[in-house]
Design a protein around this motif. Structure first.
Motif, PDB file in Angstrom:
ATOM      1  N   PHE A 146       0.757  -1.271   0.047  1.00  0.00           N
ATOM      2  CA  PHE A 146      -0.082  -0.048  -0.064  1.00  0.00           C
ATOM      3  C   PHE A 146       0.825   1.130   0.192  1.00  0.00           C
ATOM      4  O   PHE A 146       0.687   2.284  -0.749  1.00  0.00           O
ATOM      5  N   VAL A 147       2.078   1.358   0.713  1.00  0.00           N
ATOM      6  CA  VAL A 147       2.871   2.347   0.741  1.00  0.00           C
ATOM      7  C   VAL A 147       3.423   2.378  -0.727  1.00  0.00           C
ATOM      8  O   VAL A 147       3.507   3.748  -1.033  1.00  0.00           O
ATOM      9  N   GLY A 148       3.884   1.593  -1.165  1.00  0.00           N
ATOM     10  CA  GLY A 148       4.537   1.585  -2.894  1.00  0.00           C
ATOM     11  C   GLY A 148       3.566   2.263  -3.430  1.00  0.00           C
ATOM     12  O   GLY A 148       3.608   2.963  -4.445  1.00  0.00           O
ATOM     13  N   LEU A 149       2.164   1.690  -3.283  1.00  0.00           N
ATOM     14  CA  LEU A 149       1.020   2.135  -4.299  1.00  0.00           C
ATOM     15  C   LEU A 149       0.679   3.571  -4.355  1.00  0.00           C
ATOM     16  O   LEU A 149       0.636   4.526  -5.058  1.00  0.00           O
ATOM     17  N   VAL A 150       0.977   4.148  -3.001  1.00  0.00           N
ATOM     18  CA  VAL A 150       0.640   5.642  -2.662  1.00  0.00           C
ATOM     19  C   VAL A 150       1.699   6.227  -3.122  1.00  0.00           C
ATOM     20  O   VAL A 150       1.579   7.423  -4.029  1.00  0.00           O
ATOM     21  N   VAL A 151       3.163   5.918  -3.102  1.00  0.00           N
ATOM     22  CA  VAL A 151       4.020   6.553  -3.583  1.00  0.00           C
ATOM     23  C   VAL A 151       4.177   6.732  -5.137  1.00  0.00           C
ATOM     24  O   VAL A 151       4.454   7.835  -5.783  1.00  0.00           O
ATOM     25  N   ASN A 152       4.184   5.672  -5.668  1.00  0.00           N
ATOM     26  CA  ASN A 152       4.148   5.527  -6.954  1.00  0.00           C
ATOM     27  C   ASN A 152       2.966   6.338  -7.782  1.00  0.00           C
ATOM     28  O   ASN A 152       3.062   6.633  -8.868  1.00  0.00           O
ATOM     29  N   THR A 153       1.811   5.991  -7.324  1.00  0.00           N
ATOM     30  CA  THR A 153       0.537   6.763  -7.877  1.00  0.00           C
ATOM     31  C   THR A 153       0.937   8.338  -7.793  1.00  0.00           C
ATOM     32  O   THR A 153       0.548   9.102  -8.708  1.00  0.00           O
ATOM     33  N   THR A 154       1.141   8.668  -6.640  1.00  0.00           N
ATOM     34  CA  THR A 154       1.604  10.087  -6.553  1.00  0.00           C
ATOM     35  C   THR A 154       2.547  10.574  -7.499  1.00  0.00           C
ATOM     36  O   THR A 154       2.456  11.567  -8.266  1.00  0.00           O
ATOM     37  N   LEU A 155       3.604   9.813  -7.673  1.00  0.00           N
ATOM     38  CA  LEU A 155       4.742   9.965  -8.762  1.00  0.00           C
ATOM     39  C   LEU A 155       4.333  10.116  -9.977  1.00  0.00           C
ATOM     40  O   LEU A 155       4.627  11.137 -10.914  1.00  0.00           O
ATOM     41  N   THR A 156       3.512   9.031 -10.214  1.00  0.00           N
ATOM     42  CA  THR A 156       2.744   8.973 -11.657  1.00  0.00           C
ATOM     43  C   THR A 156       2.000  10.365 -12.016  1.00  0.00           C
ATOM     44  O   THR A 156       2.053  10.741 -13.013  1.00  0.00           O
ATOM     45  N   LEU A 157       1.157  10.822 -11.117  1.00  0.00           N
ATOM     46  CA  LEU A 157       0.510  11.870 -11.389  1.00  0.00           C
ATOM     47  C   LEU A 157       1.295  13.343 -11.556  1.00  0.00           C
ATOM     48  O   LEU A 157       0.993  14.007 -12.415  1.00  0.00           O
ATOM     49  N   LEU A 158       2.100  13.203 -10.553  1.00  0.00           N
ATOM     50  CA  LEU A 158       3.240  14.480 -10.579  1.00  0.00           C
ATOM     51  C   LEU A 158       4.001  14.492 -12.153  1.00  0.00           C
ATOM     52  O   LEU A 158       4.010  15.453 -12.677  1.00  0.00           O
ATOM     53  N   CYS A 159       4.401  13.335 -12.622  1.00  0.00           N
ATOM     54  CA  CYS A 159       5.213  13.054 -13.519  1.00  0.00           C
ATOM     55  C   CYS A 159       4.435  13.476 -14.832  1.00  0.00           C
ATOM     56  O   CYS A 159       4.942  14.059 -15.737  1.00  0.00           O
ATOM     57  N   LEU A 160       2.948  13.116 -14.937  1.00  0.00           N
ATOM     58  CA  LEU A 160       2.255  12.918 -16.023  1.00  0.00           C
ATOM     59  C   LEU A 160       1.860  14.756 -16.174  1.00  0.00           C
ATOM     60  O   LEU A 160       1.928  15.186 -17.431  1.00  0.00           O
ATOM     61  N   SER A 161       1.591  15.408 -14.890  1.00  0.00           N
ATOM     62  CA  SER A 161       1.151  16.776 -15.257  1.00  0.00           C
ATOM     63  C   SER A 161       2.509  17.393 -15.557  1.00  0.00           C
ATOM     64  O   SER A 161       2.556  18.436 -16.455  1.00  0.00           O
TER      65      SER A 161
END
Length: 896
Positions: free
Chosen positions: A14-29
């Motif tokens: 779950f920690v990995g999901l939160v970190v990577n999802t956040t980074l995905t959205l940040l990088c996409l924007s």
């Protein structure tokens, strides 16, 4: 604290999901702002793959049902299968490298693994029943082959990435962000190996799997890598912009930034303002057209069009007027740049006015020098003296003197004639490049060489006498050839004059290579001899048959059959002459006679006619003492010009008669041999030895001494080979000779005779014949009147106009070349009068003795169209057939 409803087994995921999802959205924007920055594209794909991996892990941990486990555990393997390709592509993008073969293999691996997980139900790949993990107490699908392969590929690619990054892709000094990237990869490798050992039963002091933790660390390290590289690129961009500004402002060339659409000035550099003499605010916001800088605004439009089509503009010459009355020539280079968020044109302008003026002056000087040096030797001395006077007048400027001498040397070396500068004693002081190339000596070898040693040894004494006469003015040309280093001779025409070379007296010699002229003269002599040979044969046939016909006319009881045969021979000989003229015209014009001149002819009939002509033509050579026997097979049809075959057969008969001065027999046979016609000429003459037989078809080889040209058999072989046939000779001394001919057969043309017959002509129609040659006019008049036509005759343009003014002929026959005009003039006048009288223009036929495709056959602009152009001499049947068709065409047109 993590939410209590998340299974303990999935807390790390779950920690990995939160970190990577956040980074995905940040990088996409961020990627939406920097679309051209490729590392952001691949790191976004990496974070997405890990998010997919952790999402499946978290939901799989709930273990609701077998289908639930099968569905979400597949997400874990799918996400992990694409991670290696994302690593590799990300590392390549940091180096600004294109995807290599390894990246393609990894993409193929991810695609293959995904397809296997989605579509293959097998324990080795992915399938139920579920298996229980003793350490964690959770169940998972069976995948004893694909799951280890996915984890193994990920670990192997991770290790390969570390090695390539550290040992090959980045050499010291390495950018700082590379340390973060390799640290993250190393942590992930260590975590992956730890979890693999834990899965095999190793009791880890950490108490469980750590891949979720090291994956989060790797994601953070890769995000830091991107951030640091972007900062590094921004620093480079700032430095580059600073360098650009300095280069822009301090460049000695004019540099201008303008709007690409309307050309308004956005920025100009100091050099531009200094040379133009204006202030910056005078230009910014205004266009070059507003300021009147362009002498020709079309040049700007062409330059912009070239820039848009090719992506760049390089050294385009333009002419501008920065101040009233001034004129500058500039070299314009440019490219498209980003300026303030919009596309702009960066122009670099270099003043080439002085260079263009120097080039124009150089071209003028070169042209003058080429004209002066190209004149005859007497004019060379005058040019040389004039050159020295110019040099003395300009000796104040040393550079101008060197430039003039350089131009003269280049012109001296570029001339195709061999140029020599000699001392008064005859030793070579200098020579041009052409002399060096043709003689085979280097310039150093030529210098100091005695000029007579460049002539053949046997003629050096003669060359010395001629040179003395040239210097003394008793002669103007020396024809003694030059002698090369390789021992070859070069036919030349040499002229010598006296002058000065610098401060010294000198002799100037020009030797022109006349090899091509001599070869042309020899070819012309050979052509003249061949034409004379063939025309004499034809004239002999015409004269012999005509004299025999006149003798027959003088007899009280005329033999009409014999008389007709003799006159037919005269006509056929004239046709042979026409064919010879056509082939000669084609040769001189470098064309082949057209196939349209050929027709289907009966070989036996042409052979028999040739014998009849020969009996009259070669009577003075002893033809009456030769017994001719014919053995000819009928229906042997070949495609050829009748005159060509007649020329070949008469040549062979003449040779046979000359080989039998005391009489003998000549046997002529013709027969079918498969798809070819064979003919043979066998005489009982003196025969030939083997050497003579082997050379008998060579041009200009003859055994008749000065009376023979050696062209008859050579010409005959050329004619036969052009028809697809050949000729051979067999002979022995004192046993006669046999000449064999072969020609391809063709189908008989049953309509040929009908085609050659003239169509029926209405009697009483009026013909206006315009012809200035009296004998030609008499023959044409007799032919037309015999066909029932009423003929009016004119010999000049003025007479023809008078006939047309007072009459309305049904057809016009006009010679193309008249003493006071052309046939096109008469045809045009004929058409104008017909239109003024309200009637269609009657048909016009032009007659010409010029060669086919002559420039005179081309109608001038606006000329009245003609029905046909016939070439003299015109066959009676062809003339009447053309007249009949023209009259019928005219009647149909009139009825319409």
């Amino acid at each position: 604290m993590l939410p209590s409803y998340i299974p303990t087994y999935a807390l790390g995921a779950f920690v990995g999901l939160v970190v990577n999802t956040t980074l995905t959205l940040l990088c996409l924007s961020t990627y939406l702002l920097y679309l051209n920055y490729k590392p952001l594209r691949y790191i976004t794909l990496f974070f997405t793959s890990l998010s997919l991996y952790f999402l499946g892990y978290v939901l799989y941990a709930y273990q609701f049902s077998e289908n639930w486990i099968l569905f979400w555990y597949r997400f874990i393997l799918l996400g992990l299968a694409w991670v290696p390709a994302c690593w590799w592509l990300f590392a390549l993008s940091l180096r600004e490298a294109k995807p290599d073969w390894t990246a393609r293999v990894l993409l193929l691996w991810g695609l293959t693994a995904s397809a296997a997980l989605l579509f293959i139900d097998h324990p080795a790949i992915y399938a139920a029943p579920l298996e229980l993990l003793s350490q964690s107490g959770v169940r998972r699908p069976q995948s004893w082959l694909l799951r280890p392969a996915i984890y193994g590929v990920a670990l192997a690619v991770n290790l390969a990435s570390i090695l390539m990054i550290w040992l090959r892709w980045w050499r010291p000094p390495r950018p700082g962000y590379i340390l973060f990237l390799t640290t993250g990869l190393a942590l992930w490798l260590a975590g992956g190996l730890h979890d693999a050992a834990f899965a095999l039963g190793w009791r880890s002091p950490l108490g469980g799997t750590v891949l979720w933790l090291v994956s989060a660390c790797l994601s953070i390290c890769m995000a830091l890598t991107v951030a640091l590289q972007m900062r590094h690129l921004e620093n480079q961009l700032s430095a580059s912009q600073e360098h650009f500004v300095k280069a822009f402002q301090f460049s000695p060339n004019w540099m201008v930034v303008s709007n690409l659409e309307d050309g308004r000035f956005l920025e100009v550099n100091e050099a531009f303002l200094r040379d133009i003499g204006f202030k910056r605010e005078d230009f910014i916001g205004r266009t070059s057209l507003d300021l009147g800088l362009w002498l020709d605004p079309e040049q700007r439009r062409e330059g912009i069009q070239q820039l848009l089509e090719q992506g760049a503009l390089r050294e385009k010459e333009i002419t501008v007027s920065p101040q009233k009355g001034s004129r500058l020539t500039l070299a314009w280079s440019g490219g498209i740049i980003e300026w303030g968020g919009q596309k702009a044109l960066l122009s670099v302008l270099h003043d080439i006015t002085q260079r263009k003026q120097a080039e124009e002056e150089l071209n003028r000087n070169r042209s003058l020098l080429e004209q002066e040096v190209g004149r005859r030797t007497a004019e060379l001395l005058s040019a040389n003296e004039e050159l020295h006077r110019e040099i003395q007048e300009r000796e104040r400027t040393e550079s101008a003197l060197r430039e003039s001498q350089g131009n003269l040397q280049r012109l001296f070396d570029s001339m195709q004639d061999l140029l020599f500068i000699l001392s008064p004693g005859g030793h070579v002081l200098h020579a041009n490049q052409r002399a060096v190339e043709r003689l085979g000596y280097s310039l150093e070898e030529l210098r100091g060489m005695y000029i007579l040693s460049l002539h053949p040894p046997a003629r050096r004494q003669e060359a010395g006498y001629v040179m003395e006469d040239l210097i003394a003015g008793r002669s103007d040309t020396c024809l003694v050839p030059l002698y090369t280093k390789r021992g070859e001779t070069i036919p030349v025409e040499t002229k010598v004059t006296q002058g000065r070379w610098g401060p010294k007296e000198a002799l100037f010699g020009i030797s022109r290579d006349v090899s091509e002229r001599l070869r042309a003269e020899e070819t012309l002599n050979q052509l003249t001899a061949g034409v004379a040979h063939n025309f004499n044969n034809l004239l002999a046939a015409v004269m012999g048959n005509a004299q025999a016909a006149r003798s027959e006319l003088d007899k009280p009881s005329r033999n009409q059959t014999s008389l007709r045969r003799l006159l037919d021979n005269v006509v056929r000989s004239a046709e042979g002459g026409r064919g010879l003229v056509q082939r000669l015209t084609a040769y001189v014009g470098r064309r082949q006679p057209g196939n349209a001149l050929r027709q289907t002819v009966n070989l036996a009939e042409v052979l028999a006619s040739s014998v009849e002509i020969a009996k009259a033509a070669f009577r003075h050579m002893g033809m009456s003492t030769v017994k001719v026997r014919l053995d000819l097979e009928e229906s042997l049809h070949v495609e050829a010009q009748r005159s060509e075959l007649m020329e070949v057969f008469l040549n062979l008969i003449k040779n046979a008669v000359e080989a039998m001065p005391d009489g003998g027999s000549l046997t002529i046979k013709a027969w079918r041999d498969g798809g070819r016609a064979q003919a043979s000429f066998s005489d009982t003459g003196t025969g030939m030895n083997e050497e003579t037989r082997s050379r008998v078809f060579q041009p200009f080889f003859s055994t008749k001494g000065v009376s023979g040209q050696g062209l008859g058999l050579a010409s005959s072989r050329g004619i036969l080979r052009s028809l697809g046939g050949d000729i051979t000779a067999y002979s022995q001394p004192n046993r006669g000779a046999t000449i064999n001919l072969r020609l391809p057969l063709c189908e008989a043309s049953p309509g040929q005779a009908a085609k050659n017959r003239a169509q029926v002509i209405d009697r009483g129609l009026e013909v206006l014949l315009v012809e200035d040659e009296a004998l030609v006019a008499m023959g044409l008049t007799a032919t037309l009147e015999d066909a029932g036509l009423k003929v009016s005759l004119a010999s000049r343009l003025s007479e023809a106009y008078a006939h047309l003014e007072h009459g309305s002929p049904d057809i016009l026959l006009c010679d193309l070349g008249l003493p006071d005009g052309t046939g096109w003039d008469v045809a045009s006048r004929f058409g104008e009068l017909a239109q003024s009288r309200g009637r269609e223009t009657p048909p016009v036929i032009l007659l010409t003795g010029w060669a086919a495709e002559s420039v005179w056959e081309r109608p001038p602009q606006g000329a009245t169209p003609v029905f046909a152009i016939l070439h003299k001499p015109v066959d009676r049947a062809l003339l009447l057939d053309t007249v009949s068709k023209a009259l019928n065409h005219g009647q149909k047109t009139a009825t319409r």
